[in-house]
Enzyme design. Sequence first.
Site, short mmCIF file in Angstrom:
data_model
loop_
_atom_site.label_atom_id
_atom_site.label_comp_id
_atom_site.label_asym_id
_atom_site.label_seq_id
_atom_site.Cartn_x
_atom_site.Cartn_y
_atom_site.Cartn_z
CG HIS A 15 37.57 37.10 43.48
ND1 HIS A 15 37.74 36.37 44.22
CD2 HIS A 15 36.69 36.75 42.34
CE1 HIS A 15 37.20 35.11 43.83
NE2 HIS A 15 36.40 35.38 42.69
CD GLU A 16 34.82 38.47 39.56
OE1 GLU A 16 35.12 37.81 38.61
OE2 GLU A 16 34.12 38.29 40.44
CG HIS A 55 38.20 34.43 38.55
ND1 HIS A 55 38.37 33.27 39.06
CD2 HIS A 55 37.12 34.99 39.38
CE1 HIS A 55 37.38 32.98 39.91
NE2 HIS A 55 36.83 33.96 40.18
CG ASP A 57 38.53 34.16 47.64
OD1 ASP A 57 37.95 35.21 46.78
OD2 ASP A 57 38.06 33.67 48.40
#
Length: 735
Positions: free
Chosen positions: A569-570, A573, A635
């Site tokens: 997820h990170e 980003h 996500d």
Amino acid sequence: MVAGRMLSSFLALALSMLYLNHSCNAKSLPSISSKENGLVAHSLRLLQDSKFEEGKLLCLSKGCVKAAASLINDMDRSVDPCDDFYQFACGSFIKNTIFDDVKMSVSKISEIEDAIANWKQMIVEEPIQPDELRPFKMMKLLYKSCMDQEHIEKIGLEPIKEMFKSLGGWPVLEAEKWNESKFTWMDSIHKLIVPGKKTNDYFINFSLTILPENMTNLLLYMDKASLGLKSEYLVKGKDHEVVEKYYKYIVDIAVLFGADRQRATKELSESLDFEIELAKIEEQWDPSNINYKYKQVDILTLQDTFPSTPWKEFFDKLLNKFIRQDDFLLVSSMKFLEDLLTLLNKTPKRVQANYVIQRSVIDSLSYLTEELRNRNYKYMKELKPNFKVYPRRAQCATISTTLFDLAIVSLYVRRVFNENAKQNALRMVNGIKEELYKTLSSNDWMDDRTREKAMDKAKAMTHDIAYPDELLDDSKLNAYYENLDVNDQYFYTSILNFTKFKTDNYFSMLMKTKPDWVFDTTFVANVNAQYGLRSNNIVLPAGILQGAFFSNDRPQYMIYGGIGFIIGHEITHGFDSTGKRFDMHGNKTNWWTEETNKRFMEKQSCFINQYGNYTVHEIGLKVDGNLTLSDNMSDNGGLKLTYDAYRVWVKEHGVEPRLPGLQEYTPQQMFWLSNANAWCSKSTLEYQKYQITNGEHAPERFRIIGSFSNIKYFSDDFQCPLGSNMNPVKKCHMW
């Protein structure tokens, strides 16, 4: 089949008992009897035998048993996983979770946070040892002085009143004796030390920032002031019910300090008028208006622009050790600054002094007498009916560990954290990044020029895992706190000493190209993770490497489904709707060709529409697909990257054993179940309304349903029919 389900239920109960026996304090739950222990052992023998019948190897380690029991306790297996996977994974958690008087939301994350808070409480209450490091001793001394309520009451308000004397005192207390010649609003920023603030920000807020267009040095940033009440209330005037409560509150506080009520009513009405005018200025602030756009200037230019205000003298006093006259700083809005100075020039000094000291008093109430604290609690309950007053022990633990943030996270790493977790997380980061490289290389919608820029950014992305090594260095920890003194007899004085110490450390980073190791160290014990747009860096703190997200003694399908997803997820980003605006160096720039950007926007609109059509029926509100876009995209992309990385791990290491009581689920299915379980939560209706109108994340239910239903791997693993809720015909896909 019926017998199998009965055996599974029987084993689930046995596993739950065994899990409780391993994880609960004997004082909090009745102990398990020898008969019950025999039942558990017999159940495990049955389970061990059953694996041979089905040809499925089971993991019966302590970690696997505990994990299985936790998953089983949270699931609702009466729900079809192809219909509503979140309810399937979390139905029993939602049904069985009961709110106390404090929490508005309970989740797997809050469970970890509670455990960390309890551990911190235990630490500060430990006796001070002669051989302890000085920072650890001071942290415990601060807690001790906070708990000495009798001494705090005896000293009373003299320490805080002493600080006011440098400004001539608080006018509302001084009556006609107050001397305005001693007061300037700039002096008040220098001289008023407010707990928890770098500087008092009642006129202007000062912080450190970096230009988004140019990742070079940390610059001083001048922004609009903080207010005692939200500007949306203040601009409605004194007749608004919330403003009325605020006014009565500040008058009562002044009276408790010794002011005559009639005088306080009159003078604080005037200071409230000033605060309302300040709010009106701030409400005019519009980032889309060129007149309100931040501007980069040096101190000399600022002096030339506003010659009647002694900026050079002000910064000499505030930041003399850390800034030069020709250094640049950022002003959020020159128009805002101009309007502020106009308001200050027409406002009597007595009104300004009453306002700024009243604000500093309000911010200090947590450290003062019980009478003042109780009036503060009454006001908070008027604004927030669910506001809960925590016991003094909990409050003092929070104060001491928050102020000694570096010391407490150092102890956390030394005593609690498993070093192997850091290495395992690092391995997963590298594996998931490899999948990102493959995805960027193989997708069919990027042109070669944009693909090359994206690959450069992906390879330049750095990571900070668990904690910086300096936390284990005694000499560096001692050196950091060298200039701080804590007096266990004078709690408020220690708080002020600490604020000055933290302020100096904070502003010492001005003009540095890279923050000191202490800059983000306080994040270490947080149950969170983050991606830095400007640093192109992911931070995975020690605090989240536990609980439902991570444990070394679990199968990899659970670890990838838990912390692996957080990592993915990170990383994603960096390439979501916001991350795409920043390049490999963190500079805000457009590195996308027009055609590829058009395709990105088309794919992005799919996510906006998908999540924007989800409704939280309990409150009758829809998810904001635009507000939650960034995290929804991360996500989806992060989950796919992580699943791909897990498949690579299986190819290299082989298929893992299944979990007891859940042996009917394949390792691939357990990946999805572990991920969904990590997001089990239950919230009050009030909190759900706040989350859906303000939160950047979609509600947990739709984070799971939305992302799972977009990924073909999921519907393949659970054999969900095309057109079912979890396998829609139309899917959104970016990475």
